[in-house]
Design an enzyme around this catalytic site. Sequence first.
Site, PDB file in Angstrom:
ATOM      1  N   ASN A   1     -32.396  -7.291 -37.704  1.00  0.00           N
ATOM      2  CA  ASN A   1     -31.059  -7.315 -37.110  1.00  0.00           C
ATOM      3  C   ASN A   1     -30.475  -8.723 -37.239  1.00  0.00           C
ATOM      4  OD1 ASN A   1     -33.060  -8.050 -35.187  1.00  0.00           O
ATOM      5  ND2 ASN A   1     -31.702  -7.632 -33.475  1.00  0.00           N
TER       6      ASN A   1
ATOM      7  N   GLU B   1     -27.338 -10.842 -35.705  1.00  0.00           N
ATOM      8  CA  GLU B   1     -26.272 -10.843 -34.695  1.00  0.00           C
ATOM      9  C   GLU B   1     -25.170 -11.849 -35.026  1.00  0.00           C
ATOM     10  OE1 GLU B   1     -28.309 -11.190 -30.886  1.00  0.00           O
ATOM     11  OE2 GLU B   1     -28.999  -9.114 -31.068  1.00  0.00           O
TER      12      GLU B   1
ATOM     13  N   CYS C   1     -27.545  -4.026 -37.564  1.00  0.00           N
ATOM     14  CA  CYS C   1     -28.885  -3.609 -37.141  1.00  0.00           C
ATOM     15  C   CYS C   1     -29.888  -3.722 -38.286  1.00  0.00           C
ATOM     16  CB  CYS C   1     -28.868  -2.163 -36.677  1.00  0.00           C
ATOM     17  SG  CYS C   1     -27.950  -1.859 -35.174  1.00  0.00           S
TER      18      CYS C   1
ATOM     19  N   GLU D   1     -31.989  -1.548 -39.433  1.00  0.00           N
ATOM     20  CA  GLU D   1     -32.017  -0.381 -40.331  1.00  0.00           C
ATOM     21  C   GLU D   1     -30.954  -0.508 -41.416  1.00  0.00           C
ATOM     22  OE1 GLU D   1     -31.987  -0.507 -37.026  1.00  0.00           O
ATOM     23  OE2 GLU D   1     -32.633   1.368 -36.116  1.00  0.00           O
TER      24      GLU D   1
ATOM     25  N   CYS E   1     -29.670   3.346 -33.612  1.00  0.00           N
ATOM     26  CA  CYS E   1     -28.389   3.575 -32.927  1.00  0.00           C
ATOM     27  C   CYS E   1     -27.565   4.610 -33.697  1.00  0.00           C
ATOM     28  CB  CYS E   1     -27.620   2.258 -32.796  1.00  0.00           C
ATOM     29  SG  CYS E   1     -26.758   1.745 -34.302  1.00  0.00           S
TER      30      CYS E   1
ATOM     31  N   CYS F   1     -26.359   3.538 -37.247  1.00  0.00           N
ATOM     32  CA  CYS F   1     -27.456   3.558 -38.226  1.00  0.00           C
ATOM     33  C   CYS F   1     -27.837   4.981 -38.593  1.00  0.00           C
ATOM     34  CB  CYS F   1     -28.663   2.792 -37.700  1.00  0.00           C
ATOM     35  SG  CYS F   1     -28.375   1.009 -37.671  1.00  0.00           S
TER      36      CYS F   1
HETATM   37  N1  THU Z   1     -30.726  -3.035 -32.896  1.00  0.00           N
HETATM   38  C1  THU Z   1     -31.270  -2.783 -34.131  1.00  0.00           C
HETATM   39  O1  THU Z   1     -31.331  -3.666 -34.988  1.00  0.00           O
HETATM   40  N2  THU Z   1     -31.727  -1.528 -34.363  1.00  0.00           N
HETATM   41  C2  THU Z   1     -31.849  -0.549 -33.425  1.00  0.00           C
HETATM   42  O2  THU Z   1     -32.348   0.524 -33.725  1.00  0.00           O
HETATM   43  C3  THU Z   1     -31.369  -0.787 -32.058  1.00  0.00           C
HETATM   44  C4  THU Z   1     -30.563  -2.029 -31.882  1.00  0.00           C
HETATM   45  C5  THU Z   1     -30.317  -4.414 -32.593  1.00  0.00           C
HETATM   46  C6  THU Z   1     -28.853  -4.673 -32.497  1.00  0.00           C
HETATM   47  C7  THU Z   1     -28.834  -5.917 -31.623  1.00  0.00           C
HETATM   48  O3  THU Z   1     -29.033  -7.052 -32.433  1.00  0.00           O
HETATM   49  C8  THU Z   1     -30.035  -5.761 -30.716  1.00  0.00           C
HETATM   50  O4  THU Z   1     -30.856  -4.787 -31.337  1.00  0.00           O
HETATM   51  C9  THU Z   1     -29.709  -5.342 -29.304  1.00  0.00           C
HETATM   52  O5  THU Z   1     -28.903  -4.220 -29.303  1.00  0.00           O
END
Ligand code: THU
Length: 136
Positions: free
Chosen positions: A47, A49, A58, A60, A91, A94
């Site tokens: 991920n 940010e 994310c 994925e 999420c 994704c």
């Molecule tokens: N996140 C992912 O990378 N994948 C998921 O399946 C759930 C959420 C990340 C997004 C964000 O950077 C952090 O998790 C908190 O939501």
Amino acid sequence: MGERYRQTDNLIEAAKKAREFSYSPYSKFKVGAAVLAKSGKIYSGCNIENASYGITNCAERTAIFKAVSAGEREFTALAVIADADGPVAPCGACRQVIAEFNIGQIIMANLKGNIKIVTLEELLPFSFSASDFADA
Ligand code: THU
């Protein structure tokens, strides 16, 4: 150890390694993912940010976009891992991307070794796809 099990294990390991590169200074929630292409190659991602929270990518989607931008179009499985109580679930955004590339098997994991494996149909039933606007 069966071939199927070995592939699952490899994919989880790749996701775990990618998780270490997570750029998540805001949530501090590190996520890693890996996709297995039909070519046999594994592509991983974390991920990423942003100070503008909403444009966060994310793990994925990072993994899938890396693979597609390297020329891959067909995949068999995707693994995702985080330090969560239970196996971490993709999420909604994704799930839509996973559906776009018809990734049939989704492996959800956590650092404690809990694993849940579901099909794409289970992950995103009644999904919107290109076939919905085929006649438009
Ligand atoms: N996140 C992912 O990378 N994948 C998921 O399946 C759930 C959420 C990340 C997004 C964000 O950077 C952090 O998790 C908190 O939501």
